[in-house]
Design a protein around this motif. Structure first.
Motif, PDB file in Angstrom:
ATOM      1  N   ASP A 238       0.844  -1.203   0.000  1.00  0.00           N
ATOM      2  CA  ASP A 238       0.000   0.000   0.000  1.00  0.00           C
ATOM      3  C   ASP A 238       0.873   1.245   0.000  1.00  0.00           C
ATOM      4  O   ASP A 238       0.583   2.228  -0.701  1.00  0.00           O
ATOM      5  N   VAL A 241       2.684   1.853  -3.567  1.00  0.00           N
ATOM      6  CA  VAL A 241       1.911   2.347  -4.712  1.00  0.00           C
ATOM      7  C   VAL A 241       1.492   3.805  -4.537  1.00  0.00           C
ATOM      8  O   VAL A 241       0.939   4.398  -5.467  1.00  0.00           O
ATOM      9  N   ARG A 242       1.744   4.385  -3.349  1.00  0.00           N
ATOM     10  CA  ARG A 242       1.415   5.791  -3.153  1.00  0.00           C
ATOM     11  C   ARG A 242       2.459   6.721  -3.764  1.00  0.00           C
ATOM     12  O   ARG A 242       2.258   7.923  -3.832  1.00  0.00           O
ATOM     13  N   PRO A 244       5.402   7.164  -7.102  1.00  0.00           N
ATOM     14  CA  PRO A 244       5.805   6.608  -8.396  1.00  0.00           C
ATOM     15  C   PRO A 244       7.072   5.769  -8.263  1.00  0.00           C
ATOM     16  O   PRO A 244       8.015   6.145  -7.566  1.00  0.00           O
ATOM     17  N   GLY A 266      -6.761  -3.554  -5.727  1.00  0.00           N
ATOM     18  CA  GLY A 266      -6.300  -2.325  -6.363  1.00  0.00           C
ATOM     19  C   GLY A 266      -4.819  -2.096  -6.145  1.00  0.00           C
ATOM     20  O   GLY A 266      -4.093  -1.669  -7.049  1.00  0.00           O
ATOM     21  N   THR A 267      -4.346  -2.383  -4.928  1.00  0.00           N
ATOM     22  CA  THR A 267      -2.923  -2.263  -4.633  1.00  0.00           C
ATOM     23  C   THR A 267      -2.116  -3.221  -5.500  1.00  0.00           C
ATOM     24  O   THR A 267      -1.079  -2.859  -6.071  1.00  0.00           O
ATOM     25  N   HIS A 269      -2.883  -4.474  -8.398  1.00  0.00           N
ATOM     26  CA  HIS A 269      -2.900  -4.031  -9.793  1.00  0.00           C
ATOM     27  C   HIS A 269      -1.929  -2.868 -10.007  1.00  0.00           C
ATOM     28  O   HIS A 269      -1.146  -2.868 -10.975  1.00  0.00           O
ATOM     29  N   ARG A 270      -1.955  -1.894  -9.102  1.00  0.00           N
ATOM     30  CA  ARG A 270      -1.093  -0.730  -9.279  1.00  0.00           C
ATOM     31  C   ARG A 270       0.387  -1.094  -9.129  1.00  0.00           C
ATOM     32  O   ARG A 270       1.247  -0.554  -9.829  1.00  0.00           O
ATOM     33  N   PHE A 271       0.697  -2.017  -8.197  1.00  0.00           N
ATOM     34  CA  PHE A 271       2.089  -2.428  -8.023  1.00  0.00           C
ATOM     35  C   PHE A 271       2.607  -3.125  -9.277  1.00  0.00           C
ATOM     36  O   PHE A 271       3.703  -2.823  -9.759  1.00  0.00           O
ATOM     37  N   GLU A 273       1.438  -2.937 -12.295  1.00  0.00           N
ATOM     38  CA  GLU A 273       1.467  -1.991 -13.414  1.00  0.00           C
ATOM     39  C   GLU A 273       2.702  -1.094 -13.347  1.00  0.00           C
ATOM     40  O   GLU A 273       3.309  -0.772 -14.366  1.00  0.00           O
ATOM     41  N   ALA A 274       3.086  -0.685 -12.129  1.00  0.00           N
ATOM     42  CA  ALA A 274       4.211   0.235 -11.971  1.00  0.00           C
ATOM     43  C   ALA A 274       5.561  -0.447 -12.098  1.00  0.00           C
ATOM     44  O   ALA A 274       6.526   0.156 -12.584  1.00  0.00           O
TER      45      ALA A 274
END
Length: 475
Positions: A238, A241-242, A244, A266-267, A269-271, A273-274
């Motif tokens: 968490d 992902v806050r 970049p 959501g976490t 997915h964002r991790f 993706e990044a």
């Protein structure tokens, strides 16, 4: 047998780096030498009689690993205690388990005068009068986490600890080229099973960063040890992902692992993706070790299939049922709760995990916890269902649902929401009204910046219950 297994690994891996933190790096050869010196110190502090019992309550670091190996080497049984355990909880563990010594890096009130030092760690303690006998084959003791009551002390035979490590390394492809950045506490199964003995067996490097796992700190640690694996609780991801991820810190990372508490989709997915790094939320149980692993998290939407040495059974997608497991890494019993672990075993040797779920395409999917069922006014409410609904409400970052007493002393359904203080609690309640039955909507709501959690990432239930104390005392 554990110290023999570790010594054999050290002889094979020699001058390869074994364990490191921000200040220190030890090769396998140096790790064994250091643990032998500390073992002599511990042996001189232990009373005579049966096997010594040494509690270890400290933060991650090289000193923790050396102390753990030293306890094994001097013939004692290490009891791995969560560093965030309070005074009363630590005193209960000492009383229940009959500890002789406590190795610690923070104050230990009630333990008497310090009796020695192991590097940066302090050794304190006095023999306890009368204690339950350990199983003759017990080599390590760990504790269940997430309970507001007295922790249950799980006895593990050396063979069970060894098989957990072997099966994890085999099932996940861990090898000597891996470098593990582990932010999870070594007292917790997430780190103990995935990052300690398993790393040493194959000759990998274990890096143990100190301090808070902020996004920048994680990036620095991963880069410093050229990590190929990252291990941490959901809160770590968490945090990541806050911010970049653009500094190249994750260039060698091939795998990220999370467990012990639900990971927000959501976490995840964002991790991914990044970073482009697969994030796996594996399934395990304190009493049974690591159980599942998704070899391809892009196609496996569940928690993966059984690891080597594991048998699973559960319900179906249409009819989820109790999740029951057999593994080669099972605990033997609870030292301080005779008969309790045995009562959770089926007649054919499966452990009842308390989870509900199903198997589909060889993967395990969880649908809730049987013990998370709350009874309010005769209505049975699955707390997991309500939490998942609340997390989808606008402005809610995280949520915990629990049962408390209202100001009239009547059981009530309550929720604690992690959100900005500008959030109007009536908003999430209206959101639930369109999705859940009226009796599943919390009547009491508190908003906090972050959900208080223990080192294992699980909600600190005592602290959460305290948020509603006014409702119990307000006339």
């Amino acid at each position: 047998m554990l110290i023999e297994v570790i010594d054999d690994a050290a002889r094979r891996h020699g001058d390869r780096p074994a364990v490191s933190d921000r200040q220190t790096t030890l090769t396998y050869r140096e790790l064994i030498r250091s643990s032998a010196v500390w073992a002599d110190t511990l042996a001189g502090l232990l009373p005579g009689g049966d096997r010594g019992r040494i509690g270890i309550r400290a933060g991650n670091g090289v000193a923790y690993v050396v102390a753990y190996l030293a306890a094994l080497r001097c013939g004692a049984v290490p009891f791995l205690i969560d560093r965030v355990s309070g005074v009363q909880e630590t005193a209960a563990i000492r009383e229940d388990c009959g500890l002789d010594l406590l190795v610690h890096d923070s104050p230990a009130p009630g333990w008497g005068t310090p009796r020695g030092e192991l590097g940066t760690l302090t050794v304190t303690g006095a023999p306890s009068a009368g204690r339950a006998a350990l199983d003759p084959q017990t080599e390590v003791c760990r504790f269940t986490s997430g309970s507001t009551g007295r922790p249950h002390c799980i006895e593990f035979r050396g063979q069970a600890v060894h098989r957990a490590a072997v099966n994890w390394a085999t099932g996940t492809g861990l090898d000597a080229d891996d470098s593990i950045a582990c932010f999870a506490s070594l007292s917790n199964g997430l780190a103990f099973n995935t990052s300690l003995l398993s790393a040493f067996l194959v000759g990998a490097r274990l890096h143990l960063p100190n301090g808070l796992p902020s996004g920048s700190a994680v990036g620095r640690a991963v880069a410093a040890c050229a990590a190929t694996r990252l291990v941490g609780f959901p809160a770590l991801y968490d945090s990541l992902v806050r911010r970049p991820v653009t500094d190249g810190s994750f260039g060698r990372l091939r795998m990220a692992i999370s467990s012990a508490a639900p990971l927000d989709p959501g976490t995840k997915h964002r991790f991914v993706e990044a970073t482009g790094v697969p994030l796996r939320n594996y399934f395990g149980a304190a009493e049974a070790g690591p159980l599942t692993f998704a070899t391809d998290p892009l196609t496996d939407l569940g928690l993966g299939g059984p690891l080597p040495g594991v048998l699973l059974r559960a319900g179906t997608r249409a009819n989820p049922g109790p999740v029951e497991v057999r593994s080669e890494s099972m605990g033997t019993r609870y030292l301080n709760a005779p008969g309790l672990l045995e009562s959770r075993m089926t007649d054919d040797g499966y452990y009842r995990t308390g989870d509900r779920g199903y198997l589909a395409d060889g993967s395990l999917f969880l649908s809730g916890r049987s013990h998370r069922v709350i009874n309010v006014g005769g209505r049975k409410i699955d707390a997991t269902e309500v939490v998942e609904a609340l997390r989808a409400a606008a402005g809610v970052r995280d949520a915990v649902v629990l049962q408390v007493l209202d100001r009239h002393g009547v059981p009530a359904l309550a929720a604690v929401l992690a959100a900005d203080d500008s959030l109007d609690p009536s908003g999430p309640r209206r959101f639930l009204a369109d999705r859940l039955a009226p009796y599943k909507i919390p009547s009491l709501v508190r908003v906090v910046p972050e959900i208080p959690r223990g080192s294992a990432g699980k909600p600190a239930m005592a602290a959460l219950e305290g948020l509603f104390a006014v409702d119990r005392t307000d006339g």
